[in-house]
Scaffold this active site. Structure first.
Site, PDB file in Angstrom:
ATOM      1  N   ARG A   1     100.403  95.321  24.466  1.00 60.80           N
ATOM      2  CA  ARG A   1     100.746  95.280  23.036  1.00 60.80           C
ATOM      3  C   ARG A   1     102.150  95.854  22.812  1.00 60.80           C
ATOM      4  NH1 ARG A   1      96.809  95.366  19.053  1.00 60.80           N
ATOM      5  NH2 ARG A   1      97.841  97.029  17.909  1.00 60.80           N
TER       6      ARG A   1
ATOM      7  N   ARG B   1      85.756 102.994  19.326  1.00 59.52           N
ATOM      8  CA  ARG B   1      86.398 104.292  19.162  1.00 59.52           C
ATOM      9  C   ARG B   1      86.469 104.562  17.679  1.00 59.52           C
ATOM     10  NH1 ARG B   1      86.252 107.832  22.833  1.00 59.52           N
ATOM     11  NH2 ARG B   1      88.247 108.791  22.253  1.00 59.52           N
TER      12      ARG B   1
ATOM     13  N   ARG C   1      98.236 111.434  17.256  1.00 55.79           N
ATOM     14  CA  ARG C   1      99.527 111.285  16.580  1.00 55.79           C
ATOM     15  C   ARG C   1      99.479 111.918  15.200  1.00 55.79           C
ATOM     16  NH1 ARG C   1      99.238 104.643  16.231  1.00 55.79           N
ATOM     17  NH2 ARG C   1      97.141 104.589  15.406  1.00 55.79           N
TER      18      ARG C   1
ATOM     19  N   GLU D   1      95.654 112.541  13.653  1.00 57.05           N
ATOM     20  CA  GLU D   1      94.590 111.631  14.083  1.00 57.05           C
ATOM     21  C   GLU D   1      93.888 112.168  15.319  1.00 57.05           C
ATOM     22  OE1 GLU D   1      96.818 107.492  12.977  1.00 57.05           O
ATOM     23  OE2 GLU D   1      95.443 107.482  14.672  1.00 57.05           O
TER      24      GLU D   1
ATOM     25  N   TYR E   1      90.267  93.493  19.062  1.00 61.71           N
ATOM     26  CA  TYR E   1      91.349  94.385  18.653  1.00 61.71           C
ATOM     27  C   TYR E   1      92.441  93.555  17.965  1.00 61.71           C
ATOM     28  CZ  TYR E   1      94.620  98.352  19.557  1.00 61.71           C
ATOM     29  OH  TYR E   1      95.510  99.399  19.463  1.00 61.71           O
TER      30      TYR E   1
ATOM     31  N   ASP F   1      95.207  92.462  15.098  1.00 64.70           N
ATOM     32  CA  ASP F   1      96.143  93.010  14.124  1.00 64.70           C
ATOM     33  C   ASP F   1      95.902  92.313  12.780  1.00 64.70           C
ATOM     34  OD1 ASP F   1      97.405  94.747  15.880  1.00 64.70           O
ATOM     35  OD2 ASP F   1      98.805  93.213  16.579  1.00 64.70           O
TER      36      ASP F   1
HETATM   37  N1  UDP Z   1     100.240 103.862  24.116  1.00 69.33           N
HETATM   38  C1  UDP Z   1     100.643 104.893  24.929  1.00 69.33           C
HETATM   39  N2  UDP Z   1     101.544 105.806  24.454  1.00 69.33           N
HETATM   40  C2  UDP Z   1     102.066 105.724  23.206  1.00 69.33           C
HETATM   41  C3  UDP Z   1     101.671 104.660  22.367  1.00 69.33           C
HETATM   42  C4  UDP Z   1     100.744 103.746  22.855  1.00 69.33           C
HETATM   43  O1  UDP Z   1     100.181 105.015  26.056  1.00 69.33           O
HETATM   44  O2  UDP Z   1     102.873 106.591  22.834  1.00 69.33           O
HETATM   45  C5  UDP Z   1      99.236 102.894  24.634  1.00 69.33           C
HETATM   46  C6  UDP Z   1      97.817 103.380  24.349  1.00 69.33           C
HETATM   47  O3  UDP Z   1      96.997 102.979  25.427  1.00 69.33           O
HETATM   48  C7  UDP Z   1      97.458 102.591  23.102  1.00 69.33           C
HETATM   49  C8  UDP Z   1      98.147 101.263  23.367  1.00 69.33           C
HETATM   50  O4  UDP Z   1      99.368 101.640  24.009  1.00 69.33           O
HETATM   51  O5  UDP Z   1      96.077 102.451  22.948  1.00 69.33           O
HETATM   52  C9  UDP Z   1      98.415 100.430  22.137  1.00 69.33           C
HETATM   53  O6  UDP Z   1      99.174 101.169  21.230  1.00 69.33           O
HETATM   54  P1  UDP Z   1      99.322 100.738  19.715  1.00 69.33           P
HETATM   55  O7  UDP Z   1     100.377 101.584  19.137  1.00 69.33           O
HETATM   56  O8  UDP Z   1      99.476  99.267  19.651  1.00 69.33           O
HETATM   57  O9  UDP Z   1      97.915 101.175  19.109  1.00 69.33           O
HETATM   58  P2  UDP Z   1      97.408 101.260  17.591  1.00 69.33           P
HETATM   59  O10 UDP Z   1      98.604 101.505  16.729  1.00 69.33           O
HETATM   60  O11 UDP Z   1      96.682  99.973  17.325  1.00 69.33           O
HETATM   61  O12 UDP Z   1      96.490 102.434  17.636  1.00 69.33           O
END
Ligand code: UDP
Length: 372
Positions: free
Chosen positions: A170, A247, A278, A304, A352, A354
């Site tokens: 992603r 999750r 985050r 979060e 999953y 968007d």
């Molecule tokens: N991810 C990571 N480090 C980061 C951000 C994302 O390892 O700083 C990985 C992590 O496995 C996450 C995936 O990338 O589940 C997808 O991130 P995304 O930001 O797309 O997730 P969302 O915003 O949908 O939670």
């Protein structure tokens, strides 16, 4: 008697409701929550539209979808560029030349590329089979260790070696100086919040809030010719084959007496020990100005915390691994036998997705239904 009962007023349900109504169908939308918009719901706190169920940044490459959402909202020019905080070291995301420079001191794309190749070779990965191998083959071991391993473990509650590689795909990897998190032609946040956008979608459509389909499903099953169900597919079948894994996320939202807490909408804490994944500072989704153009005196942040879903929790992310994929296929087989029920959205399809994908699928589904 309605033509369609729509269970859930998130994006899938609301787009279906709008389009079916415009096609002349009689529609009723019900939602178990006391508000519309599902998990894109935003609520105004201290003059700031707070993303109550987590950050949602609209991005798409689909021109049709982008034009469609413009009918219901004006989008600002927000560009997502999260910062990763690894034990106090800050890195740019997604992985790009700024990240590589900070990590290794490399200056040119060739140097960055060579560094990644060297680390990938040392790890001996040729065909990545899981998220860990995929990550190392994309960005090398250093970035994997500092920016991916801990965050992913916290986010998914499983080690990267047990997760599918598509999750990490992603994220873009770029050999340019570009901190835009998404490779998308169009991106932004609806001015005034997502709730206002969904309100506009549902304008003139019959809606009942705080009504749980499961509390009286026999009644609701006779209220309409067809049902569009956007809740969890396994819940629809009373978890009879066992529950799919999700999750869940808990948000700790605080109002702070300061104008600027972290200087960015999203900061990811990528070490394994910080308990949250985050922190979102909501005002930066809309540039921190109130409606009169003044700087807001306060700020609202959400930490979060990710957890394994258990009955009673809100499901957020489907765990699309092999085991759950197989179970989903069994539920899907049952769903296909339900002639008058359509399953849609992230929970209804256990994917999953968007936001833009959800909208595209809803539009496609309504076209099929209307042509039937
Ligand atoms: N991810 C990571 N480090 C980061 C951000 C994302 O390892 O700083 C990985 C992590 O496995 C996450 C995936 O990338 O589940 C997808 O991130 P995304 O930001 O797309 O997730 P969302 O915003 O949908 O939670």
């Amino acid at each position: 008697m309605y033509d369609y009962l729509i269970v859930g007023s998130g994006l899938y349900g609301s787009v279906c409701a709008r389009e079916l109504t415009d096609a002349g169908k009689k529609v009723l939308v019900i939602d178990k929550r006391d508000h519309i918009a599902g998990n894109v719901y935003t609520k105004k706190i201290e003059g700031i539209n707070v993303h109550i169920y987590g950050a949602h940044i609209f991005h798409t490459n689909n021109t049709k979808v982008w034009e469609y959402v413009q009918k219901f909202a004006t989008f600002n020019r927000f560009t997502n560029s999260p910062v990763a905080n690894y034990n106090g070291e800050l890195y740019s995301l997604p992985f790009n030349m700024y990240t590589f420079n900070k990590m290794w001191g490399v200056v040119t794309p060739e140097e960055a590329f060579a560094k990644i190749e060297e680390q990938k070779k040392a790890a001996g990965i040729t065909e990545p089979k899981n998220l860990e191998e995929q990550a190392i083959s994309l960005v090398g071991t250093d970035i994997y260790e500092k920016l991916i391993k801990g965050y992913t473990k916290k986010q998914w509650g499983r080690p990267c070696s047990q997760l599918p590689s598509f999750i990490i795909k992603r994220l873009p990897v770029r050999f340019t100086f570009d901190n835009n998190y998404f490779n998308a032609l169009y991106q932004g946040i609806p001015v005034g919040g997502y709730t206002k956008m969904v309100e506009k979608m549902l304008e003139g459509i019959e809606l009942k809030l705080s009504v749980n389909y499961f509390d009286n499903r026999e009644y609701w099953n006779t209220a309409a010719k067809k049902i569009i169900f956007t809740g969890p597919i396994d819940e629809f079948f009373s978890y009879e084959l066992g529950n799919l894994e999700y999750r869940s996320v808990r948000f700790q939202t605080e109002i702070l007496e300061k104008q600027n807490f972290q200087g960015n909408a999203a900061v990811n804490y990528t070490d394994a020990d910080t308990p949250w994944t985050r922190i979102i500072e909501h005002k930066w989704f809309e540039f921190g100005k109130d409606e009169h153009g003044n700087e807001l005196p306060k700020t609202v942040i959400s930490k979060e915390y990710s957890s394994e879903w258990k009955p009673g929790d809100e499901p957020y992310y489907p765990v699309n691994d092999e085991k759950n994929g197989k179970l989903y296929q069994q539920y899907l087989a049952k769903a296909l036998k339900e002639e008058n029920v359509i399953f849609g959205g992230r929970l209804g399809e256990y994917k999953y997705y968007d936001m833009d994908q959800v909208i595209a699928l809803a539009l496609q589904k309504v076209t099929e239904l209307v042509e039937q």
